[in-house]
Motif scaffolding. Sequence first.
Motif, PDB file in Angstrom:
ATOM      1  N   ARG A  48      53.053  -9.831  28.492  1.00  0.00           N
ATOM      2  CA  ARG A  48      54.092 -10.011  27.460  1.00  0.00           C
ATOM      3  C   ARG A  48      55.144 -11.024  27.911  1.00  0.00           C
ATOM      4  NH1 ARG A  48      53.250  -4.399  26.911  1.00  0.00           N
ATOM      5  NH2 ARG A  48      54.990  -3.927  28.305  1.00  0.00           N
ATOM      6  N   ARG A  49      55.510 -10.945  29.175  1.00  0.00           N
ATOM      7  CA  ARG A  49      56.491 -11.906  29.680  1.00  0.00           C
ATOM      8  C   ARG A  49      55.924 -13.323  29.680  1.00  0.00           C
ATOM      9  NH1 ARG A  49      57.850  -7.283  32.584  1.00  0.00           N
ATOM     10  NH2 ARG A  49      56.229  -7.602  34.157  1.00  0.00           N
ATOM     11  N   MET A  50      54.633 -13.453  29.948  1.00  0.00           N
ATOM     12  CA  MET A  50      53.979 -14.758  29.914  1.00  0.00           C
ATOM     13  C   MET A  50      54.052 -15.351  28.506  1.00  0.00           C
ATOM     14  SD  MET A  50      49.899 -15.530  30.281  1.00  0.00           S
ATOM     15  CE  MET A  50      49.626 -14.715  28.687  1.00  0.00           C
ATOM     16  N   LEU A  51      53.808 -14.507  27.499  1.00  0.00           N
ATOM     17  CA  LEU A  51      53.795 -14.987  26.121  1.00  0.00           C
ATOM     18  C   LEU A  51      55.196 -15.389  25.641  1.00  0.00           C
ATOM     19  CD1 LEU A  51      51.308 -12.392  24.587  1.00  0.00           C
ATOM     20  CD2 LEU A  51      50.867 -14.815  25.015  1.00  0.00           C
ATOM     21  N   THR A  52      56.224 -14.728  26.168  1.00  0.00           N
ATOM     22  CA  THR A  52      57.582 -15.090  25.752  1.00  0.00           C
ATOM     23  C   THR A  52      58.056 -16.379  26.417  1.00  0.00           C
ATOM     24  OG1 THR A  52      58.566 -13.737  27.514  1.00  0.00           O
ATOM     25  CG2 THR A  52      58.221 -12.679  25.365  1.00  0.00           C
ATOM     26  N   LYS A  53      57.433 -16.758  27.542  1.00  0.00           N
ATOM     27  CA  LYS A  53      57.859 -17.951  28.259  1.00  0.00           C
ATOM     28  C   LYS A  53      57.122 -19.207  27.804  1.00  0.00           C
ATOM     29  CE  LYS A  53      59.104 -15.553  32.550  1.00  0.00           C
ATOM     30  NZ  LYS A  53      58.760 -15.384  33.986  1.00  0.00           N
ATOM     31  N   SER A  54      55.945 -19.051  27.213  1.00  0.00           N
ATOM     32  CA  SER A  54      55.153 -20.240  26.888  1.00  0.00           C
ATOM     33  C   SER A  54      54.308 -20.002  25.639  1.00  0.00           C
ATOM     34  CB  SER A  54      54.231 -20.599  28.057  1.00  0.00           C
ATOM     35  OG  SER A  54      53.380 -21.669  27.723  1.00  0.00           O
ATOM     36  N   ASP A  55      54.296 -20.998  24.739  1.00  0.00           N
ATOM     37  CA  ASP A  55      53.440 -20.926  23.558  1.00  0.00           C
ATOM     38  C   ASP A  55      52.006 -21.282  23.912  1.00  0.00           C
ATOM     39  OD1 ASP A  55      55.553 -20.206  21.903  1.00  0.00           O
ATOM     40  OD2 ASP A  55      56.092 -22.302  21.514  1.00  0.00           O
ATOM     41  N   GLU A  56      51.846 -22.029  24.955  1.00  0.00           N
ATOM     42  CA  GLU A  56      50.531 -22.482  25.388  1.00  0.00           C
ATOM     43  C   GLU A  56      50.204 -21.859  26.741  1.00  0.00           C
ATOM     44  OE1 GLU A  56      46.975 -23.722  25.500  1.00  0.00           O
ATOM     45  OE2 GLU A  56      48.202 -24.296  23.753  1.00  0.00           O
ATOM     46  N   ILE A 111      48.680  -8.182  41.234  1.00  0.00           N
ATOM     47  CA  ILE A 111      48.470  -7.267  40.123  1.00  0.00           C
ATOM     48  C   ILE A 111      49.002  -7.917  38.853  1.00  0.00           C
ATOM     49  CG2 ILE A 111      50.697  -6.093  40.405  1.00  0.00           C
ATOM     50  CD1 ILE A 111      49.312  -3.471  39.657  1.00  0.00           C
ATOM     51  N   ILE A 112      48.325  -7.638  37.745  1.00  0.00           N
ATOM     52  CA  ILE A 112      48.792  -8.109  36.432  1.00  0.00           C
ATOM     53  C   ILE A 112      48.823  -6.912  35.504  1.00  0.00           C
ATOM     54  CG2 ILE A 112      48.375  -9.627  34.464  1.00  0.00           C
ATOM     55  CD1 ILE A 112      46.851 -11.491  36.362  1.00  0.00           C
TER      56      ILE A 112
END
Length: 321
Positions: free
Chosen positions: A252-260, A245-246
């Motif tokens: 949001r957590r993905m975006l805080t961990k990586s700029d790319e 599940i996503i």
Amino acid sequence: MNSIESILKTARKTIDLERDAIANLSALLTDDFANAVSLIYNSKGRVVITGIGKSAIIANKIVATLNSTGTPSVFMHAADAIHGDLGLILQDDVVIFISKSGNTPEIKVLLPLIKNAKNKMVAITGNTDSFLAKQSHYVLNAYVEQEACPNNLAPTTSTTAQLVIGDALAICLLELRGFSSKDFAKYHPGGALGKRLYLRVSDLSSVNEKPMVTLTTSAKDIIVEISEKMLGVTAVVDQNKIVGIITDGDLRRMLTKSDEFTHLTAKDIMSANPKRIEENAMAVDAMELMEEHGISQLLVEKNGNYAGVVHIHNLIKEGIL
């Protein structure tokens, strides 16, 4: 102006008076109560409940309680009965009269008419020596020592006692009939209580979109899928089996961990083994599962395959939560 203390004192006195009166009703029960219950249970007709004034209002409430718990009942106002409504009573109906004094003019006119029709009569009265009590087949004693009204006039304690007697009748009949939660739901299909008993997960998830991506779906397409389906979540499936599940939170957590993140896929972002529920499960079970795990959505399965999403907003809309 009365002080807060004096107002609360009066309120507590009222409650205490009514509490004591209700407690005393147990000691007033006789075989007549059990016989009245058996009479109604074995009757081929309905229960017709009548009264006048405040007793008529209580009669309406008892009718509603009986109807909702499997005993067909109707209300007949005592004054209207002697002006044309007497035809409401059918041959096999049991008639319950509610009257504190048991001696009102309407009761005295109405009782002989019903007695001549040979209907069985039950009295709920606070006066066992009254005309009503003496003419009825069974007497349910609703005596109270005094009204909560300081002038001992306004029906307060007495109407509470009448209502409690009616509730006792309804619950005894309910148990005799083996009235179950499924029966209750049948009689309350539109209410929140009924919905808790009959509404299933599929009834809720079927009105929602069905967000779905595969293990190799890109992060960009995942964002589009969640945004378009407007449930804040998407299932990750493999051959229509749920594998993850996503949620908005995962993104949001993905975006805080990586700029790319353009190279990321669903497999990199998802939470594996998400909470899920079968579509035939009760909606209330979905609510309990959400509350237990502090989540707002559940993935839904049908025979092991992905079938949709149920959202906490669905439960709120239906009045279950």
